[in-house]
Design a protein around this motif. Structure first.
Motif, PDB file in Angstrom:
ATOM      1  N   ALA A  10      16.394 -36.502 -36.174  1.00 49.20           N
ATOM      2  CA  ALA A  10      14.944 -36.691 -36.092  1.00 49.20           C
ATOM      3  C   ALA A  10      14.384 -36.034 -34.829  1.00 49.20           C
ATOM      4  CB  ALA A  10      14.596 -38.176 -36.131  1.00 49.20           C
ATOM      5  N   ARG A  11      15.082 -36.200 -33.728  1.00 47.75           N
ATOM      6  CA  ARG A  11      14.628 -35.575 -32.478  1.00 47.75           C
ATOM      7  C   ARG A  11      14.655 -34.053 -32.582  1.00 47.75           C
ATOM      8  NH1 ARG A  11      17.392 -40.103 -28.741  1.00 47.75           N
ATOM      9  NH2 ARG A  11      15.488 -41.297 -28.339  1.00 47.75           N
ATOM     10  N   ASP A  12      15.690 -33.511 -33.226  1.00 44.65           N
ATOM     11  CA  ASP A  12      15.751 -32.059 -33.432  1.00 44.65           C
ATOM     12  C   ASP A  12      14.601 -31.584 -34.311  1.00 44.65           C
ATOM     13  OD1 ASP A  12      17.990 -31.722 -31.833  1.00 44.65           O
ATOM     14  OD2 ASP A  12      19.397 -31.649 -33.518  1.00 44.65           O
ATOM     15  N   SER A  17       7.837 -29.221 -34.590  1.00 44.43           N
ATOM     16  CA  SER A  17       6.492 -29.707 -34.855  1.00 44.43           C
ATOM     17  C   SER A  17       5.429 -28.642 -34.595  1.00 44.43           C
ATOM     18  CB  SER A  17       6.207 -30.918 -33.963  1.00 44.43           C
ATOM     19  OG  SER A  17       4.859 -31.315 -34.054  1.00 44.43           O
ATOM     20  N   TYR A  18       4.414 -28.651 -35.440  1.00 45.02           N
ATOM     21  CA  TYR A  18       3.206 -27.871 -35.185  1.00 45.02           C
ATOM     22  C   TYR A  18       2.107 -28.899 -34.927  1.00 45.02           C
ATOM     23  CZ  TYR A  18      -0.779 -24.782 -35.695  1.00 45.02           C
ATOM     24  OH  TYR A  18      -1.940 -24.086 -35.470  1.00 45.02           O
ATOM     25  N   SER A  19       1.920 -29.233 -33.653  1.00 46.11           N
ATOM     26  CA  SER A  19       0.975 -30.296 -33.286  1.00 46.11           C
ATOM     27  C   SER A  19       0.093 -29.877 -32.112  1.00 46.11           C
ATOM     28  CB  SER A  19       1.738 -31.585 -32.963  1.00 46.11           C
ATOM     29  OG  SER A  19       2.787 -31.333 -32.038  1.00 46.11           O
ATOM     30  N   PRO A  25       4.396 -34.436 -31.038  1.00 48.14           N
ATOM     31  CA  PRO A  25       5.397 -34.022 -32.025  1.00 48.14           C
ATOM     32  C   PRO A  25       6.211 -35.202 -32.540  1.00 48.14           C
ATOM     33  CG  PRO A  25       6.113 -33.408 -29.830  1.00 48.14           C
ATOM     34  CD  PRO A  25       4.721 -33.976 -29.688  1.00 48.14           C
ATOM     35  N   VAL A  26       6.298 -35.299 -33.848  1.00 47.08           N
ATOM     36  CA  VAL A  26       7.037 -36.376 -34.499  1.00 47.08           C
ATOM     37  C   VAL A  26       8.134 -35.759 -35.347  1.00 47.08           C
ATOM     38  CG1 VAL A  26       6.878 -38.315 -36.121  1.00 47.08           C
ATOM     39  CG2 VAL A  26       4.988 -37.855 -34.524  1.00 47.08           C
ATOM     40  N   GLY A  27       9.281 -36.392 -35.359  1.00 52.83           N
ATOM     41  CA  GLY A  27      10.381 -35.977 -36.214  1.00 52.83           C
ATOM     42  C   GLY A  27      10.845 -37.148 -37.050  1.00 52.83           C
ATOM     43  N   ALA A  28      11.293 -36.854 -38.258  1.00 49.48           N
ATOM     44  CA  ALA A  28      11.824 -37.876 -39.150  1.00 49.48           C
ATOM     45  C   ALA A  28      13.111 -37.357 -39.775  1.00 49.48           C
ATOM     46  CB  ALA A  28      10.819 -38.226 -40.244  1.00 49.48           C
ATOM     47  N   ALA A  29      14.019 -38.274 -40.025  1.00 51.56           N
ATOM     48  CA  ALA A  29      15.271 -37.947 -40.713  1.00 51.56           C
ATOM     49  C   ALA A  29      15.562 -39.050 -41.723  1.00 51.56           C
ATOM     50  CB  ALA A  29      16.422 -37.797 -39.725  1.00 51.56           C
ATOM     51  N   ILE A  43       2.979 -31.547 -39.230  1.00 55.21           N
ATOM     52  CA  ILE A  43       2.317 -30.253 -39.302  1.00 55.21           C
ATOM     53  C   ILE A  43       0.818 -30.523 -39.310  1.00 55.21           C
ATOM     54  CG2 ILE A  43       1.998 -28.148 -40.656  1.00 55.21           C
ATOM     55  CD1 ILE A  43       4.783 -28.832 -41.945  1.00 55.21           C
ATOM     56  N   GLU A  44       0.156 -30.151 -38.226  1.00 57.34           N
ATOM     57  CA  GLU A  44      -1.271 -30.405 -38.118  1.00 57.34           C
ATOM     58  C   GLU A  44      -2.082 -29.229 -38.649  1.00 57.34           C
ATOM     59  OE1 GLU A  44      -0.994 -33.446 -34.341  1.00 57.34           O
ATOM     60  OE2 GLU A  44      -1.899 -31.483 -34.008  1.00 57.34           O
TER      61      GLU A  44
END
Length: 134
Positions: A10-12, A17-19, A25-29, A43-44
């Motif tokens: 998730a951190r990777d 992120s495009y923010s 920036p948010v990551g999800a796994a 993605i903003e």
């Protein structure tokens, strides 16, 4: 894959992120029972309402790849000082995917120094889902 590996994924993902507007920036796994891991990032868009959350991107990628059952765990990470949880829209999107496999995935809400563990059903009690349409 361990929970620590899922959090690292998730951190990777957050690094992609495009923010430019929120600078958040948010990551999800997503981890599935068969070992598959699918990641996503936010993605903003200049038209703010068209932004996509990391969890929604990950769910869309999973669905596109044909991964539709056995959702076991979700890790969500962001840059804030506290662990973050999926927004309401993402809770609903995750619920739809989880319902396809009849699971109640663990949600790992990740902060810089700690992880808050909960379940999707605790974050979205009495969820509206496919069974609600019967």
């Amino acid at each position: 894959m361990t929970d620590e590996d899922l959090i690292a994924a998730a951190r990777d993902a957050a690094k992609q992120s495009y923010s430019p507007y929120s600078v958040f920036p948010v990551g999800a796994a997503l981890r599935f029972a068969d070992g598959t891991v699918v990641t996503g990032t936010n993605i903003e868009n200049a038209s703010y309402g068209l932004a996509l959350c990391a969890e929604t991107v990950a769910v869309a990628k999973a669905m596109d790849a044909g991964v539709r059952g056995g959702l076991e765990a979700v890790a969500v990470t962001g840059p804030g000082a506290e662990p973050i949880t999926p927004c309401g829209r993402c809770r609903q999107v995750l619920n739809e995917l989880a319902a396809l496999g009849g699971t109640d995935p663990e949600i790992l809400c990740v902060g810089p120094d700690d992880v808050r563990r909960t379940t999707l059903s605790a974050l979205l009690p009495d969820a509206f889902g496919p069974a609600s349409l019967d």
